[in-house]
Design a protein around this motif. Structure first.
Motif, PDB file in Angstrom:
ATOM      1  N   ASN A 198       4.324  -3.659   9.362  1.00 22.83           N
ATOM      2  CA  ASN A 198       4.249  -4.073   7.954  1.00 22.83           C
ATOM      3  C   ASN A 198       5.067  -3.164   7.032  1.00 22.83           C
ATOM      4  OD1 ASN A 198       2.076  -5.688   9.147  1.00 22.83           O
ATOM      5  ND2 ASN A 198       1.373  -6.012   7.053  1.00 22.83           N
TER       6      ASN A 198
ATOM      7  N   ARG B 258       3.791  -0.196   2.648  1.00 23.15           N
ATOM      8  CA  ARG B 258       3.573  -1.268   3.630  1.00 23.15           C
ATOM      9  C   ARG B 258       3.067  -2.514   2.920  1.00 23.15           C
ATOM     10  NH1 ARG B 258       3.089   1.522   8.702  1.00 23.15           N
ATOM     11  NH2 ARG B 258       2.110   3.543   8.411  1.00 23.15           N
TER      12      ARG B 258
ATOM     13  N   VAL C 126      -3.921  -3.780   5.720  1.00 23.47           N
ATOM     14  CA  VAL C 126      -2.634  -3.997   6.385  1.00 23.47           C
ATOM     15  C   VAL C 126      -2.863  -4.830   7.637  1.00 23.47           C
ATOM     16  CG1 VAL C 126      -0.698  -2.879   7.564  1.00 23.47           C
ATOM     17  CG2 VAL C 126      -1.666  -1.849   5.502  1.00 23.47           C
TER      18      VAL C 126
ATOM     19  N   CYS D 221       0.569  -5.451   2.400  1.00 27.70           N
ATOM     20  CA  CYS D 221      -0.881  -5.458   2.593  1.00 27.70           C
ATOM     21  C   CYS D 221      -1.516  -6.584   1.788  1.00 27.70           C
ATOM     22  CB  CYS D 221      -1.477  -4.104   2.181  1.00 27.70           C
ATOM     23  SG  CYS D 221      -1.379  -3.779   0.395  1.00 27.70           S
TER      24      CYS D 221
ATOM     25  N   ARG E  68       0.848  -1.185   0.000  1.00 30.42           N
ATOM     26  CA  ARG E  68       0.000   0.000   0.000  1.00 30.42           C
ATOM     27  C   ARG E  68       0.884   1.236   0.000  1.00 30.42           C
ATOM     28  NH1 ARG E  68      -4.227   0.680   4.765  1.00 30.42           N
ATOM     29  NH2 ARG E  68      -2.504   1.785   5.775  1.00 30.42           N
TER      30      ARG E  68
END
Length: 231
Positions: free
Chosen positions: A186, A166, A174, A168, A118
């Motif tokens: 993450n 991050r 997430v 996801c 993400r």
């Protein structure tokens, strides 16, 4: 535009990055040998993935004291754009250009697969062509991608918007279920406070052509080009 690509003993993604720069984007790739300090008037630096110096001691630990890395640190301090991919990210951490460190993956094994990311920050030169919250499909290939840092550092980078991508789900959720290596919060990639240094564990150069299964990484390179050429 001239893109500097450091080459260390053990690098294995330098030519991959060079292919994207030259054959996909039509710009000049300049290979920089680890024992030299001359950056050859490049416009930006992309530190590739691989196993610099065989990952002896720790991933990136020996590369951080090489002459070329010392020159890159000076370049970054002056505001030059520097991106580190996988081992390049590890080198940036070891060199102190980015906060934190890497631990072995929580599985204690090498992981090579596509993951989803993400996009959290599209206000830095490396991500300006993405939309915030966009989900990207980019592969990882590492054994030490478990990002960690002290609690106060984590709080600071989160509040400063320094987390750029991050891990996801394909839908952008997430959670620990989609964390391949145990990384704090993450985290797959971060930048420095100024936004001119960016490191990430996934390999955007391996997701820059449709034949590779994804083109989601190409805009990172295009973002760099636009950031430099439109200044």
């Amino acid at each position: 535009m001239r893109v500097g690509i450091p080459v260390f003993p053990g690098s294995n993604c330098d030519r991959d990055v060079g292919w994207v720069v030259e054959s996909v984007l039509g710009h000049e790739a300049v290979y920089l040998w680890h024992s030299e300090r001359d950056l050859k008037n490049v416009d930006c630096i992309i530190i590739p993935g691989g196993f610099s110096y065989g990952d002896y001691l720790r991933a990136g630990a020996m590369a951080k004291i090489s002459p070329i890395t010392e020159a890159i640190c000076e370049f970054a301090e002056k505001g030059g754009l520097v991106m580190g991919i996988c081992n390049g990210f590890q080198i940036l951490l070891e060199a102190g250009l980015l906060p934190g460190a890497m631990l072995p993956n929580k599985t204690l094994s090498f992981i090579c697969k596509f993951v989803h990311l993400r996009l959290e920050n599209n206000e830095i030169p490396f991500t300006r062509l993405y939309k915030k919250g966009e989900v990207l499909k980019i592969p990882i290939a590492h054994a030490e991608g478990n990002y960690t840092c002290p609690e106060e550092t984590l709080k600071e980078i989160e509040e400063n918007g320094q987390v750029v991508v991050r891990y996801c789900s394909p839908e952008g959720v997430v959670s620990e279920d989609y964390n391949p290596n145990g990384s704090l919060n993450n985290i797959a990639g971060i930048c420095n406070k100024r936004g001119n240094v960016f490191g990430l564990m996934p390999h955007p150069e391996r997701a820059s052509e449709a034949i590779l299964g994804s083109e989601d990484g190409l805009r990172m390179f295009k973002s760099i080009v636009e950031s430099i050429t439109k200044v």
